[in-house]
Design a protein around this motif. Structure first.
Motif, PDB file in Angstrom:
ATOM      1  N   TYR A  68       0.839  -1.198   0.000  1.00 45.02           N
ATOM      2  CA  TYR A  68       0.000   0.000   0.000  1.00 45.02           C
ATOM      3  C   TYR A  68       0.881   1.257   0.000  1.00 45.02           C
ATOM      4  CZ  TYR A  68      -3.846  -3.112   1.396  1.00 45.02           C
ATOM      5  OH  TYR A  68      -4.777  -4.105   1.456  1.00 45.02           O
ATOM      6  N   GLU A  69       1.870   1.252   0.875  1.00 40.73           N
ATOM      7  CA  GLU A  69       2.784   2.401   0.939  1.00 40.73           C
ATOM      8  C   GLU A  69       3.524   2.561  -0.383  1.00 40.73           C
ATOM      9  OE1 GLU A  69       4.122   2.706   5.574  1.00 40.73           O
ATOM     10  OE2 GLU A  69       4.852   0.964   4.463  1.00 40.73           O
ATOM     11  N   LEU A  70       3.999   1.462  -0.918  1.00 40.48           N
ATOM     12  CA  LEU A  70       4.742   1.501  -2.175  1.00 40.48           C
ATOM     13  C   LEU A  70       3.879   2.067  -3.305  1.00 40.48           C
ATOM     14  CD1 LEU A  70       7.269   0.857  -3.849  1.00 40.48           C
ATOM     15  CD2 LEU A  70       6.373  -1.465  -4.119  1.00 40.48           C
ATOM     16  N   GLU A  71       2.661   1.596  -3.416  1.00 43.28           N
ATOM     17  CA  GLU A  71       1.787   2.062  -4.491  1.00 43.28           C
ATOM     18  C   GLU A  71       1.467   3.550  -4.364  1.00 43.28           C
ATOM     19  OE1 GLU A  71      -1.508  -0.674  -4.478  1.00 43.28           O
ATOM     20  OE2 GLU A  71      -0.265  -2.287  -5.314  1.00 43.28           O
ATOM     21  N   ILE A  72       1.279   4.024  -3.144  1.00 40.46           N
ATOM     22  CA  ILE A  72       1.023   5.456  -2.954  1.00 40.46           C
ATOM     23  C   ILE A  72       2.261   6.262  -3.343  1.00 40.46           C
ATOM     24  CG2 ILE A  72       0.601   7.264  -1.242  1.00 40.46           C
ATOM     25  CD1 ILE A  72      -1.254   5.238   0.202  1.00 40.46           C
ATOM     26  N   LEU A  73       3.431   5.813  -2.909  1.00 44.52           N
ATOM     27  CA  LEU A  73       4.665   6.513  -3.273  1.00 44.52           C
ATOM     28  C   LEU A  73       4.864   6.547  -4.787  1.00 44.52           C
ATOM     29  CD1 LEU A  73       7.085   5.221  -0.511  1.00 44.52           C
ATOM     30  CD2 LEU A  73       6.428   7.609  -0.903  1.00 44.52           C
ATOM     31  N   LEU A  74       4.639   5.421  -5.439  1.00 44.98           N
ATOM     32  CA  LEU A  74       4.799   5.371  -6.889  1.00 44.98           C
ATOM     33  C   LEU A  74       3.821   6.320  -7.577  1.00 44.98           C
ATOM     34  CD1 LEU A  74       5.370   1.544  -7.486  1.00 44.98           C
ATOM     35  CD2 LEU A  74       7.082   3.377  -7.525  1.00 44.98           C
ATOM     36  N   THR A  79       4.585  13.732 -10.297  1.00 41.51           N
ATOM     37  CA  THR A  79       4.450  15.122  -9.886  1.00 41.51           C
ATOM     38  C   THR A  79       5.465  15.981 -10.624  1.00 41.51           C
ATOM     39  OG1 THR A  79       4.510  16.648  -8.012  1.00 41.51           O
ATOM     40  CG2 THR A  79       6.015  14.786  -7.924  1.00 41.51           C
ATOM     41  N   GLU A  80       5.122  17.225 -10.788  1.00 40.72           N
ATOM     42  CA  GLU A  80       6.059  18.186 -11.364  1.00 40.72           C
ATOM     43  C   GLU A  80       6.942  18.780 -10.264  1.00 40.72           C
ATOM     44  OE1 GLU A  80       6.485  18.802 -14.656  1.00 40.72           O
ATOM     45  OE2 GLU A  80       5.057  17.151 -14.911  1.00 40.72           O
ATOM     46  N   ASP A  81       6.521  18.610  -9.018  1.00 45.21           N
ATOM     47  CA  ASP A  81       7.247  19.193  -7.903  1.00 45.21           C
ATOM     48  C   ASP A  81       8.500  18.371  -7.588  1.00 45.21           C
ATOM     49  OD1 ASP A  81       6.983  21.273  -5.561  1.00 45.21           O
ATOM     50  OD2 ASP A  81       7.575  19.355  -4.641  1.00 45.21           O
ATOM     51  N   GLU A  82       9.642  18.975  -7.756  1.00 41.28           N
ATOM     52  CA  GLU A  82      10.908  18.270  -7.566  1.00 41.28           C
ATOM     53  C   GLU A  82      11.116  17.826  -6.120  1.00 41.28           C
ATOM     54  OE1 GLU A  82      15.375  19.648  -8.330  1.00 41.28           O
ATOM     55  OE2 GLU A  82      14.116  19.740 -10.141  1.00 41.28           O
ATOM     56  N   GLU A  83      10.695  18.641  -5.165  1.00 45.74           N
ATOM     57  CA  GLU A  83      10.877  18.283  -3.758  1.00 45.74           C
ATOM     58  C   GLU A  83      10.040  17.057  -3.393  1.00 45.74           C
ATOM     59  OE1 GLU A  83      10.737  20.143   0.749  1.00 45.74           O
ATOM     60  OE2 GLU A  83       9.835  21.285  -0.888  1.00 45.74           O
ATOM     61  N   LEU A  84       8.783  17.021  -3.828  1.00 45.59           N
ATOM     62  CA  LEU A  84       7.954  15.845  -3.560  1.00 45.59           C
ATOM     63  C   LEU A  84       8.558  14.614  -4.221  1.00 45.59           C
ATOM     64  CD1 LEU A  84       5.506  14.344  -2.471  1.00 45.59           C
ATOM     65  CD2 LEU A  84       4.194  15.184  -4.450  1.00 45.59           C
ATOM     66  N   PHE A  85       9.026  14.760  -5.437  1.00 47.45           N
ATOM     67  CA  PHE A  85       9.651  13.634  -6.131  1.00 47.45           C
ATOM     68  C   PHE A  85      10.845  13.122  -5.325  1.00 47.45           C
ATOM     69  CE2 PHE A  85      12.622  11.701  -9.105  1.00 47.45           C
ATOM     70  CZ  PHE A  85      11.795  10.810  -9.776  1.00 47.45           C
ATOM     71  N   GLU A  86      11.700  14.020  -4.858  1.00 54.10           N
ATOM     72  CA  GLU A  86      12.884  13.604  -4.095  1.00 54.10           C
ATOM     73  C   GLU A  86      12.511  12.980  -2.756  1.00 54.10           C
ATOM     74  OE1 GLU A  86      15.938  16.580  -3.844  1.00 54.10           O
ATOM     75  OE2 GLU A  86      16.114  16.722  -6.019  1.00 54.10           O
ATOM     76  N   ILE A  87      11.469  13.489  -2.106  1.00 61.29           N
ATOM     77  CA  ILE A  87      11.030  12.884  -0.846  1.00 61.29           C
ATOM     78  C   ILE A  87      10.567  11.451  -1.100  1.00 61.29           C
ATOM     79  CG2 ILE A  87       9.248  12.942   0.957  1.00 61.29           C
ATOM     80  CD1 ILE A  87       9.404  16.051   0.761  1.00 61.29           C
ATOM     81  N   CYS A  88       9.820  11.256  -2.178  1.00 65.14           N
ATOM     82  CA  CYS A  88       9.357   9.899  -2.518  1.00 65.14           C
ATOM     83  C   CYS A  88      10.536   8.969  -2.789  1.00 65.14           C
ATOM     84  CB  CYS A  88       8.436   9.947  -3.734  1.00 65.14           C
ATOM     85  SG  CYS A  88       6.836  10.713  -3.423  1.00 65.14           S
ATOM     86  N   ILE A  89      11.503   9.451  -3.553  1.00 60.03           N
ATOM     87  CA  ILE A  89      12.689   8.632  -3.854  1.00 60.03           C
ATOM     88  C   ILE A  89      13.445   8.312  -2.571  1.00 60.03           C
ATOM     89  CG2 ILE A  89      14.944   8.627  -5.010  1.00 60.03           C
ATOM     90  CD1 ILE A  89      12.573   8.126  -6.904  1.00 60.03           C
ATOM     91  N   ASP A  90      13.589   9.299  -1.710  1.00 59.90           N
ATOM     92  CA  ASP A  90      14.277   9.087  -0.438  1.00 59.90           C
ATOM     93  C   ASP A  90      13.568   7.998   0.369  1.00 59.90           C
ATOM     94  OD1 ASP A  90      16.029   9.455   1.696  1.00 59.90           O
ATOM     95  OD2 ASP A  90      14.961  11.196   2.469  1.00 59.90           O
ATOM     96  N   THR A  91      12.262   8.069   0.440  1.00 51.87           N
ATOM     97  CA  THR A  91      11.495   7.069   1.183  1.00 51.87           C
ATOM     98  C   THR A  91      11.573   5.701   0.517  1.00 51.87           C
ATOM     99  OG1 THR A  91       9.998   8.807   1.951  1.00 51.87           O
ATOM    100  CG2 THR A  91       9.226   6.541   2.161  1.00 51.87           C
ATOM    101  N   LEU A  92      11.579   5.681  -0.803  1.00 50.84           N
ATOM    102  CA  LEU A  92      11.649   4.406  -1.526  1.00 50.84           C
ATOM    103  C   LEU A  92      12.945   3.640  -1.273  1.00 50.84           C
ATOM    104  CD1 LEU A  92      10.029   5.369  -4.938  1.00 50.84           C
ATOM    105  CD2 LEU A  92       9.176   3.663  -3.312  1.00 50.84           C
ATOM    106  N   ARG A  93      13.955   4.300  -0.760  1.00 47.85           N
ATOM    107  CA  ARG A  93      15.205   3.595  -0.444  1.00 47.85           C
ATOM    108  C   ARG A  93      14.997   2.523   0.621  1.00 47.85           C
ATOM    109  NH1 ARG A  93      19.777   7.552   1.077  1.00 47.85           N
ATOM    110  NH2 ARG A  93      18.133   8.490   2.333  1.00 47.85           N
ATOM    111  N   SER A  94      13.916   2.641   1.392  1.00 52.16           N
ATOM    112  CA  SER A  94      13.616   1.651   2.431  1.00 52.16           C
ATOM    113  C   SER A  94      12.958   0.395   1.877  1.00 52.16           C
ATOM    114  CB  SER A  94      12.690   2.264   3.489  1.00 52.16           C
ATOM    115  OG  SER A  94      13.303   3.369   4.104  1.00 52.16           O
TER     116      SER A  94
END
Length: 138
Positions: A68-74, A79-94
């Motif tokens: 569920y978390e993975l699908e929401i992050l994906l 998004t066009e927002d670079e900060e949101l994109f980077e936060i998602c990528i950072d979280t996806l490292r887990s």
């Protein structure tokens, strides 16, 4: 539970630093109690919430590294927002399971965007993006 989390993120008016130090932990505790209906409701409303709300959520979506978390992050990566994109990528490292990695690899636009960001990223962002790619290919 989902409404409790939604209200918590919406009403949380402390500084950003306080969110990332304390608020995120409190939100993660709420997420850990989610059932499948809560996840489905959260998935259905996440794109209707303000950008700052989405950023806060994305930051704490590695409570159990479930699908569920993975699908929401994906979905938030669109998004066009670079900060949101980077936060998602950072979280996806887990998300280190083979299934999680494969779901990410099945979306080549993610890797393309990460590779596009790398040359212009600051030192901290660059290390995080490189670590993401390293963990994805491990």
């Amino acid at each position: 539970m989902y409404k409790d989390l939604d209200e918590f993120i919406t009403e949380y008016q402390h500084t950003a630093d306080f969110w990332y130090d304390v608020g995120c932990v409190m939100a993660s505790e709420k997420l850990s109690k989610f059932g499948s209906e809560d996840w489905q409701e959260l998935s259905s409303i996440v794109h209707n919430r303000p950008l700052e709300w989405q950023k806060k959520l994305a930051y704490c979506l590695d409570t159990s590294c479930n699908m569920y978390e993975l699908e929401i992050l994906l979905s938030l990566l669109n998004t066009e927002d670079e900060e949101l994109f980077e936060i998602c990528i950072d979280t996806l490292r887990s998300f280190t399971t083979q299934e999680s990695k494969q779901m990410i690899l099945d979306n080549p636009s993610i890797l393309n965007r990460v590779n596009d960001l790398l040359p212009k990223a600051g030192i901290v962002s660059k290390k995080m993006l490189e670590d993401f790619l390293k963990k994805l290919n491990a």
